[in-house]
Design an enzyme around this catalytic site. Structure first.
Site, PDB file in Angstrom:
ATOM      1  CG  ASN A 124      46.409  43.013  47.216  1.00 34.11           C
ATOM      2  OD1 ASN A 124      47.536  42.553  47.268  1.00 34.11           O
ATOM      3  ND2 ASN A 124      45.496  42.585  46.364  1.00 34.11           N
ATOM      4  N   GLY A 138      50.361  42.290  48.043  1.00 32.69           N
ATOM      5  CA  GLY A 138      50.898  42.014  46.710  1.00 32.69           C
ATOM      6  C   GLY A 138      50.920  43.288  45.866  1.00 32.69           C
ATOM      7  CG  ASP A 150      38.779  49.548  42.192  1.00 32.41           C
ATOM      8  OD1 ASP A 150      38.814  48.912  43.259  1.00 32.41           O
ATOM      9  OD2 ASP A 150      37.938  49.320  41.308  1.00 32.41           O
ATOM     10  CG  PHE A 181      48.062  39.591  44.187  1.00 32.24           C
ATOM     11  CD1 PHE A 181      46.814  40.173  43.997  1.00 32.24           C
ATOM     12  CD2 PHE A 181      49.184  40.284  43.747  1.00 32.24           C
ATOM     13  CE1 PHE A 181      46.702  41.422  43.392  1.00 32.24           C
ATOM     14  CE2 PHE A 181      49.079  41.540  43.155  1.00 32.24           C
ATOM     15  CZ  PHE A 181      47.835  42.109  42.975  1.00 32.24           C
TER      16      PHE A 181
HETATM   17  P1  ITT Z   1      42.592  47.223  48.103  1.00 33.55           P
HETATM   18  O1  ITT Z   1      41.201  47.573  47.623  1.00 33.55           O
HETATM   19  O2  ITT Z   1      42.730  47.269  49.589  1.00 33.55           O
HETATM   20  O3  ITT Z   1      43.666  47.999  47.406  1.00 33.55           O
HETATM   21  P2  ITT Z   1      41.942  44.665  46.867  1.00 33.55           P
HETATM   22  O4  ITT Z   1      42.693  43.369  46.742  1.00 33.55           O
HETATM   23  O5  ITT Z   1      40.553  44.591  47.442  1.00 33.55           O
HETATM   24  O6  ITT Z   1      42.877  45.671  47.688  1.00 33.55           O
HETATM   25  P3  ITT Z   1      40.763  45.745  44.460  1.00 33.55           P
HETATM   26  O7  ITT Z   1      39.530  46.186  45.146  1.00 33.55           O
HETATM   27  O8  ITT Z   1      41.401  46.677  43.492  1.00 33.55           O
HETATM   28  O9  ITT Z   1      41.931  45.351  45.465  1.00 33.55           O
HETATM   29  O10 ITT Z   1      40.417  44.350  43.842  1.00 33.55           O
HETATM   30  C1  ITT Z   1      41.023  43.913  42.733  1.00 33.55           C
HETATM   31  C2  ITT Z   1      41.051  42.418  42.719  1.00 33.55           C
HETATM   32  O11 ITT Z   1      41.409  42.090  41.371  1.00 33.55           O
HETATM   33  C3  ITT Z   1      42.156  41.861  43.608  1.00 33.55           C
HETATM   34  O12 ITT Z   1      41.692  41.448  44.862  1.00 33.55           O
HETATM   35  C4  ITT Z   1      42.657  40.681  42.792  1.00 33.55           C
HETATM   36  O13 ITT Z   1      41.857  39.556  43.026  1.00 33.55           O
HETATM   37  C5  ITT Z   1      42.425  41.160  41.353  1.00 33.55           C
HETATM   38  N1  ITT Z   1      43.653  41.768  40.825  1.00 33.55           N
HETATM   39  C6  ITT Z   1      43.962  43.085  40.691  1.00 33.55           C
HETATM   40  N2  ITT Z   1      45.196  43.263  40.217  1.00 33.55           N
HETATM   41  C7  ITT Z   1      45.703  42.033  40.065  1.00 33.55           C
HETATM   42  C8  ITT Z   1      46.936  41.547  39.644  1.00 33.55           C
HETATM   43  O14 ITT Z   1      47.949  42.341  39.331  1.00 33.55           O
HETATM   44  N3  ITT Z   1      47.093  40.225  39.592  1.00 33.55           N
HETATM   45  C9  ITT Z   1      46.105  39.395  39.924  1.00 33.55           C
HETATM   46  N4  ITT Z   1      44.909  39.761  40.354  1.00 33.55           N
HETATM   47  C10 ITT Z   1      44.705  41.077  40.428  1.00 33.55           C
END
Ligand code: ITT
Length: 199
Positions: free
Chosen positions: A14, A16, A70, A146
Site C-alpha cells: 500500500n 499510501g 496491519d 486512500f
Molecule cells: P499491506 O497489508 O500490504 O500493508 P493493505 O492496504 O492490505 O496493505 P491492511 O491489510 O492493513 O493494508 O488493510 C487495511 C485497510 O484498511 C486498507 O486497505 C484501507 O482500506 C484501510 N485503512 C487502513 N489505514 C487507513 C487509513 O489511514 N486511511 C484509510 N483507510 C485505511
C-alpha cells in the site's frame, strides 16, 4: 563526515501507507525504504498478531530489518466491523456499501487503529499501536489519502474528512503516525533499554 541514517524496510503493498509512514520516520531521521511485499495475512481478530506475523515472515524471507503494519477501520454501530477485514471489505462492499449500512444510524462513532511490528531476522517482533477516534461521514468527501479516508471525520478537527487533508495534516493525528512515532522513539532509544509502548 555525515552520519548515515539508520535504515528500516516497510513491507507493504500500500503506497499510501508507505508515504505517510516515511514522513514520520524522516522526522526521526530514520530512512524508511519501501519493500513491496505481499504480507501473509493470518485469520485473526487482533491487528497486533497479524502485523507481528507479517513482520516475522518478511524479515525471514528478505533477511532485512523490517516493519509491517496491519490497520483497520472500526465502526461502533456495526460492532467493530470491518475491523481486521477492512482491506477485503473495501474491495468488496466499498465505501458506498459502508454508507448504505449506516444510512439510518444515529451513532456514527468509528476509529482507525494501526499496529506496527518491527522484526530483525531470527528475532521476535516488537509491536506498537495507535488509534484515532472520529465518526463516519454521511457522504464521501475529499480526494486525498486512500481507503476509508473520504468517509472518516476525526474528532477534534474542523469537520473535514481525512481525504480533505494533506499527508502532513493527517499525520498530526492519525493512527499510523502515532504507531510509527512510537516505533521510531523505541528504535532510536532501544540501546538505552527503552521498551515498547501501546495504546
Ligand atoms: P499491506 O497489508 O500490504 O500493508 P493493505 O492496504 O492490505 O496493505 P491492511 O491489510 O492493513 O493494508 O488493510 C487495511 C485497510 O484498511 C486498507 O486497505 C484501507 O482500506 C484501510 N485503512 C487502513 N489505514 C487507513 C487509513 O489511514 N486511511 C484509510 N483507510 C485505511
Amino acid at each position: 563526515m555525515k552520519e548515515a541514517k539508520p535504515r528500516v524496510y516497510f513491507a507493504t503493498k500500500n503506497r499510501g501507507k508507505f508515504l505517510e509512514a516515511a514522513r514520520v520516520a524522516d522526522s526521526f531521521k530514520i530512512s524508511l525504504k519501501h519493500l513491496k511485499f505481499e504480507k501473509q495475512e493470518i485469520q485473526a481478530w487482533n491487528l497486533t498478531e497479524i502485523a507481528s506475523h507479517a513482520a516475522f515472515q518478511a524479515a525471514k524471507v528478505t533477511n532485512k530489518n523490517v516493519v509491517a503494519e496491519d490497520a483497520g477501520f472500526f465502526v461502533r454501530a456495526l460492532n467493530g466491523f470491518p475491523g481486521p477485514y477492512s482491506s477485503y471489505v473495501f474491495k468488496t462492499l466499498g465505501l458506498e456499501g459502508i454508507l448504505r449500512l449506516m444510512r439510518n444510524v444515529g451513532n456514527r462513532e468509528a476509529y482507525f487503529q494501526a499496529a506496527v511490528a518491527y522484526c530483525k531476522p531470527s528475532h521476535r517482533p516488537v509491536c506498537f499501536t495507535g488509534i484515532v477516534k472520529g465518526r463516519v461521514a454521511r457522504h464521501k468527501r475529499g480526494t486525498q489519502g486512500f481507503g476509508y479516508d473520504p468517509i472518516f471525520i476525526p474528532s477534534g478537527g474542523d469537520e473535514r474528512t481525512f481525504a480533505e487533508m494533506g499527508t502532513d495534516e493527517k499525520n498530526l493525528n492519525s493512527h499510523r503516525a502515532k504507531a510509527f512515532a512510537r516505533f521510531c522513539r523505541w528504535f532510536l532509544g532501544r540501546s538505552h533499554g527503552v521498551s515498547s509502548e501501546t495504546s
